[in-house]
Write a protein that holds these residues in place. Structure first.
Motif, PDB file in Angstrom:
ATOM      1  N   GLN A 106     -42.674  37.307 -57.176  1.00  0.00           N
ATOM      2  CA  GLN A 106     -44.071  37.143 -57.580  1.00  0.00           C
ATOM      3  C   GLN A 106     -44.444  38.198 -58.623  1.00  0.00           C
ATOM      4  OE1 GLN A 106     -46.595  34.914 -56.575  1.00  0.00           O
ATOM      5  NE2 GLN A 106     -44.875  33.754 -55.706  1.00  0.00           N
ATOM      6  N   PRO A 107     -45.374  37.897 -59.540  1.00  0.00           N
ATOM      7  CA  PRO A 107     -45.818  38.892 -60.518  1.00  0.00           C
ATOM      8  C   PRO A 107     -46.346  40.135 -59.808  1.00  0.00           C
ATOM      9  CG  PRO A 107     -46.642  36.715 -61.093  1.00  0.00           C
ATOM     10  CD  PRO A 107     -46.035  36.597 -59.723  1.00  0.00           C
ATOM     11  N   PRO A 108     -46.162  41.329 -60.405  1.00  0.00           N
ATOM     12  CA  PRO A 108     -46.612  42.566 -59.762  1.00  0.00           C
ATOM     13  C   PRO A 108     -48.081  42.562 -59.361  1.00  0.00           C
ATOM     14  CG  PRO A 108     -45.190  43.074 -61.611  1.00  0.00           C
ATOM     15  CD  PRO A 108     -45.438  41.595 -61.653  1.00  0.00           C
ATOM     16  N   ALA A 109     -48.921  41.884 -60.129  1.00  0.00           N
ATOM     17  CA  ALA A 109     -50.349  41.860 -59.815  1.00  0.00           C
ATOM     18  C   ALA A 109     -50.646  41.060 -58.561  1.00  0.00           C
ATOM     19  CB  ALA A 109     -51.134  41.287 -60.998  1.00  0.00           C
ATOM     20  N   ASN A 110     -49.710  40.200 -58.144  1.00  0.00           N
ATOM     21  CA  ASN A 110     -49.951  39.295 -57.026  1.00  0.00           C
ATOM     22  C   ASN A 110     -49.302  39.735 -55.722  1.00  0.00           C
ATOM     23  OD1 ASN A 110     -51.286  37.730 -58.889  1.00  0.00           O
ATOM     24  ND2 ASN A 110     -49.652  36.223 -59.100  1.00  0.00           N
ATOM     25  N   ARG A 111     -48.645  40.895 -55.724  1.00  0.00           N
ATOM     26  CA  ARG A 111     -48.006  41.368 -54.504  1.00  0.00           C
ATOM     27  C   ARG A 111     -48.115  42.882 -54.431  1.00  0.00           C
ATOM     28  NH1 ARG A 111     -42.228  42.780 -55.471  1.00  0.00           N
ATOM     29  NH2 ARG A 111     -41.688  42.348 -57.659  1.00  0.00           N
ATOM     30  N   LEU A 112     -47.736  43.413 -53.296  1.00  0.00           N
ATOM     31  CA  LEU A 112     -47.746  44.860 -53.104  1.00  0.00           C
ATOM     32  C   LEU A 112     -46.392  45.407 -53.519  1.00  0.00           C
ATOM     33  CD1 LEU A 112     -49.509  45.020 -49.605  1.00  0.00           C
ATOM     34  CD2 LEU A 112     -50.532  45.268 -51.878  1.00  0.00           C
ATOM     35  N   MET A 113     -46.422  46.361 -54.447  1.00  0.00           N
ATOM     36  CA  MET A 113     -45.179  46.899 -54.998  1.00  0.00           C
ATOM     37  C   MET A 113     -44.708  48.153 -54.254  1.00  0.00           C
ATOM     38  SD  MET A 113     -44.512  44.811 -57.521  1.00  0.00           S
ATOM     39  CE  MET A 113     -43.434  45.662 -58.652  1.00  0.00           C
ATOM     40  N   SER A 114     -45.622  49.124 -54.101  1.00  0.00           N
ATOM     41  CA  SER A 114     -45.236  50.417 -53.526  1.00  0.00           C
ATOM     42  C   SER A 114     -46.478  51.090 -52.957  1.00  0.00           C
ATOM     43  CB  SER A 114     -44.583  51.293 -54.605  1.00  0.00           C
ATOM     44  OG  SER A 114     -44.276  52.575 -54.107  1.00  0.00           O
ATOM     45  N   VAL A 115     -46.805  50.761 -51.730  1.00  0.00           N
ATOM     46  CA  VAL A 115     -48.024  51.290 -51.102  1.00  0.00           C
ATOM     47  C   VAL A 115     -47.803  52.748 -50.710  1.00  0.00           C
ATOM     48  CG1 VAL A 115     -49.520  51.136 -49.080  1.00  0.00           C
ATOM     49  CG2 VAL A 115     -48.871  49.060 -50.331  1.00  0.00           C
ATOM     50  N   HIS A 116     -48.726  53.589 -51.139  1.00  0.00           N
ATOM     51  CA  HIS A 116     -48.620  55.022 -50.848  1.00  0.00           C
ATOM     52  C   HIS A 116     -49.787  55.439 -49.952  1.00  0.00           C
ATOM     53  CE1 HIS A 116     -46.959  59.035 -52.577  1.00  0.00           C
ATOM     54  NE2 HIS A 116     -47.137  59.070 -51.280  1.00  0.00           N
ATOM     55  N   GLY A 117     -50.847  56.047 -50.519  1.00  0.00           N
ATOM     56  CA  GLY A 117     -51.967  56.507 -49.702  1.00  0.00           C
ATOM     57  C   GLY A 117     -52.762  55.363 -49.100  1.00  0.00           C
ATOM     58  N   MET A 118     -53.352  55.631 -47.921  1.00  0.00           N
ATOM     59  CA  MET A 118     -54.148  54.634 -47.225  1.00  0.00           C
ATOM     60  C   MET A 118     -55.356  55.299 -46.583  1.00  0.00           C
ATOM     61  SD  MET A 118     -50.914  52.731 -45.463  1.00  0.00           S
ATOM     62  CE  MET A 118     -51.899  51.758 -44.357  1.00  0.00           C
ATOM     63  N   THR A 119     -56.401  54.510 -46.361  1.00  0.00           N
ATOM     64  CA  THR A 119     -57.602  55.023 -45.710  1.00  0.00           C
ATOM     65  C   THR A 119     -58.404  53.840 -45.172  1.00  0.00           C
ATOM     66  OG1 THR A 119     -59.462  56.557 -45.989  1.00  0.00           O
ATOM     67  CG2 THR A 119     -59.088  54.979 -47.763  1.00  0.00           C
ATOM     68  N   THR A 120     -59.541  54.127 -44.556  1.00  0.00           N
ATOM     69  CA  THR A 120     -60.507  53.101 -44.167  1.00  0.00           C
ATOM     70  C   THR A 120     -61.867  53.503 -44.708  1.00  0.00           C
ATOM     71  OG1 THR A 120     -60.990  54.186 -42.067  1.00  0.00           O
ATOM     72  CG2 THR A 120     -59.245  52.529 -42.061  1.00  0.00           C
ATOM     73  N   ASP A 121     -62.766  52.522 -44.824  1.00  0.00           N
ATOM     74  CA  ASP A 121     -64.131  52.848 -45.229  1.00  0.00           C
ATOM     75  C   ASP A 121     -65.030  52.895 -43.995  1.00  0.00           C
ATOM     76  OD1 ASP A 121     -64.800  50.190 -44.564  1.00  0.00           O
ATOM     77  OD2 ASP A 121     -64.714  49.495 -46.637  1.00  0.00           O
ATOM     78  N   ALA A 122     -66.312  53.126 -44.212  1.00  0.00           N
ATOM     79  CA  ALA A 122     -67.258  53.273 -43.103  1.00  0.00           C
ATOM     80  C   ALA A 122     -67.434  51.995 -42.309  1.00  0.00           C
ATOM     81  CB  ALA A 122     -68.609  53.752 -43.645  1.00  0.00           C
ATOM     82  N   ARG A 123     -66.969  50.883 -42.843  1.00  0.00           N
ATOM     83  CA  ARG A 123     -67.052  49.603 -42.142  1.00  0.00           C
ATOM     84  C   ARG A 123     -65.751  49.268 -41.419  1.00  0.00           C
ATOM     85  NH1 ARG A 123     -69.173  45.427 -46.608  1.00  0.00           N
ATOM     86  NH2 ARG A 123     -68.654  44.001 -44.890  1.00  0.00           N
ATOM     87  N   GLY A 124     -64.781  50.180 -41.469  1.00  0.00           N
ATOM     88  CA  GLY A 124     -63.528  49.959 -40.774  1.00  0.00           C
ATOM     89  C   GLY A 124     -62.540  49.093 -41.525  1.00  0.00           C
TER      90      GLY A 124
END
Length: 402
Positions: A106-124
Motif C-alpha cells: 500500500q502507498p505510504p500515506a495509506n498505511r503505518l510505516m514506523s510508529v514511534h511515540g504514542m499518547t492519548t488525548d483528554a477524551r481517551g
C-alpha cells in the motif's frame, strides 16, 4: 617562601589529628561491610514486567480504557512484524488492523510505516506519530504523519501527512502530545529529534492540518556538543564528526504536557536539561520564533532522558539511560528515584495511566549502528509498570538491605 610556610603550617595543624599515642600514625577504623558499598547501584523500587517481547524492540506506549498499545518502529531495523499492536492476554495483535499495521505494498500515506511515540488525548483517544522511516531507505512522501485512532470504534479518524518545509529529508518525528484546549479540534506538538543535526518542534492544527516547524535554531532544541554519557559503564562522547555517535543521540525528543495543557515540557535527547513553554504561545501560528523563545524557561537539570510523562499531580517522570532508572521530578523541583534496575536498559516510551506508570525498554544503545555493526541486543525486551506512589521514595544514602 610564603607558599612553603603555609603548607608547613597546614601540615603541623593536621599532624596531631593523624597521630596516636607516642606520635605513631594509625590507620582509620576499617569501613563496616554494611556501608562499604555504592548503594546507588542496587536495584530499587517496585515494578512489574507487563510483557516480554522476543521480536522487534518496543518504543511507544499508551494505555486507554484499560487497553495497552505498543509501537515497534522500523527506522533502526526494518522488521516484518506489526508497527502498532494491542497487547491482549500477553499476545500482540496488529492495530487497528493487519492492513494498516503490517508491511504491505500500500502507498505510504495509506498505511503505518514506523510508529514511534504514542499518547492519548483528554477524551481517551489514541494518537501516534509515524516517523515514516524504514531502515536503509529514504523517507518516502506521505510516510511521516500524525495518526488519531478512536478505541471505541478501532478506526483511524485523523491522518495528517507531514510535508515540507515542516518535514526535512533527515527528520525523525519522534514523539507527540495532543492539546485539546487550543484550536477548533485541538493542537498536536511533535518533537523532530532528527536523524541528522536539524531538530525542531512541530506544531499541527488538527482541524485544518496546518503545520509549521519552530525554534529550530534555539539552544533548547539542539543536541549539546561536546557531550559525554556513561552507558553501561562506558564513557561515550557525542561530538561529530570528530567522534562518531556511539550512543542514542538527538535533538528535542522527550515531550509532555501539564495536566491542564497550559505548559509543554521538552528536552533534547543529548542534554541533561528540562525546558518549558506556554501552550498559549506555541499553539499561536502568528508568533515568531523570537516571540516563542522569549517564553521558554530553563527548568534546570534532570539527567539524560528519552521519554517524559506527567501524572495528574503535575509530576514529571523522566527515563534515564545512564543509570538504568526512571526518576520523578516533583512540583517543587526535587527528584525521586522511582525504579532502578540493570534490566532497565534504554528506557524509552513512558506513559502514566491513573496511578501506574508504563515504560518500554528497547536496548537501543546496543544497536549495531552504535557498536561497529554488531547488534548487541539480547531479547526479550520488556514493558514494565510501577506505581506513581509507594510507601516512600528511594533514599540511596541509606544502607541497602542484604
Amino acid at each position: 617562601m610564603t607558599m612553603s610556610m603555609h603548607r608547613r603550617d597546614l601540615f603541623r595543624a593536621i599532624l596531631p589529628l593523624s597521630m596516636g599515642m607516642g606520635g605513631v600514625a594509625r590507620a582509620a577504623e576499617p569501613a563496616r561491610d554494611a556501608t562499604n558499598r555504592d548503594h546507588g547501584v542496587a536495584p530499587s523500587g517496585p515494578f512489574d514486567i507487563v510483557a516480554r517481547f522476543d521480536g522487534p524492540g518496543p518504543s511507544g506506549i499508551a494505555v486507554t480504557h484499560g487497553r495497552i498499545f505498543v509501537g515497534f518502529p522500523r527506522h533502526a531495523v526494518n522488521h516484518r512484524g506489526a508497527t502498532l499492536a494491542e497487547l491482549k492476554g500477553g499476545k500482540l495483535y496488529p492495530y487497528p488492523d493487519v492492513t494498516h499495521s503490517m508491511p504491505s505494498d500500500q502507498p505510504p500515506a495509506n498505511r503505518l510505516m514506523s510508529v514511534h511515540g504514542m499518547t492519548t488525548d483528554a477524551r481517551g483517544r489514541l494518537w501516534a506519530i509515524d516517523d515514516g522511516k524504514l531502515a536503509g531507505q529514504p523517507l518516502a512522501p506521505g510516510a511521516a504523519k500524525v495518526i488519531g485512532i478512536d478505541p471505541e470504534t478501532d478506526r483511524i479518524f485523523a491522518s495528517i501527512i507531514l510535508h515540507a518545509p515542516t518535514l526535512l529529508a533527515d527528520s525523525h518525528m519522534n514523539d507527540l502530545r495532543v492539546d485539546l484546549t487550543h484550536g477548533a479540534q485541538g493542537t498536536v506538538y511533535v518533537t523532530d529529534s532528527s536523524f541528522g543535526l536539524s531538530p525542531a518542534l512541530v506544531v499541527v492544527d488538527i482541524a485544518t492540518g496546518r503545520q509549521r516547524r519552530v525554534l529550530a535554531d534555539h539552544p533548547s532544541i539542539k543536541a549539546e556538543r561536546p557531550f559525554m554519557a556513561v552507558v553501561e559503564g562506558r564513557p561515550l562522547v557525542f561530538d561529530p564528526p570528530q567522534h562518531p555517535p556511539a550512543f542514542v543521540w538527538g535533538g528535542v525528543d522527550g515531550i509532555t504536557l501539564s495536566p491542564d495543557s497550559t505548559t509543554l515540557y521538552y528536552s533534547p535527547l543529548t542534554s541533561r536539561r528540562l525546558y518549558s513553554i506556554p501552550t498559549d504561545l506555541l499553539a499561536d501560528f502568528s508568533k515568531t520564533d523570537v516571540q516563542l523563545a522569549a517564553g521558554i524557561r530553563d527548568l534546570g537539570e534532570k539527567g539524560v532522558a528519552d521519554g517524559l510523562a506527567t501524572d495528574a499531580k503535575g509530576r514529571i517522570y523522566t527515563t534515564n539511560f545512564e543509570h538504568d532508572a526512571i526518576f520523578r521530578r516533583n512540583a517543587d523541583g526535587t527528584f525521586d528515584t522511582m525504579v532502578h534496575d540493570p534490566r532497565i536498559l534504554s528506557p524509552d516510551g513512558i506513559f502514566v495511566d491513573g496511578d501506574m506508570v508504563y515504560c518500554t525498554l528497547g536496548q537501543w544503545n546496543r544497536l549495531g549502528g552504535l557498536n561497529g555493526g554488531h547488534d548487541l541486543r539480547v531479547p526479550p525486551y520488556y514493558l514494565i509498570r510501577f506505581p506513581t506512589d509507594v510507601h516512600g521514595p528511594v533514599d540511596t544514602t541509606k544502607p541497602a538491605h542484604g
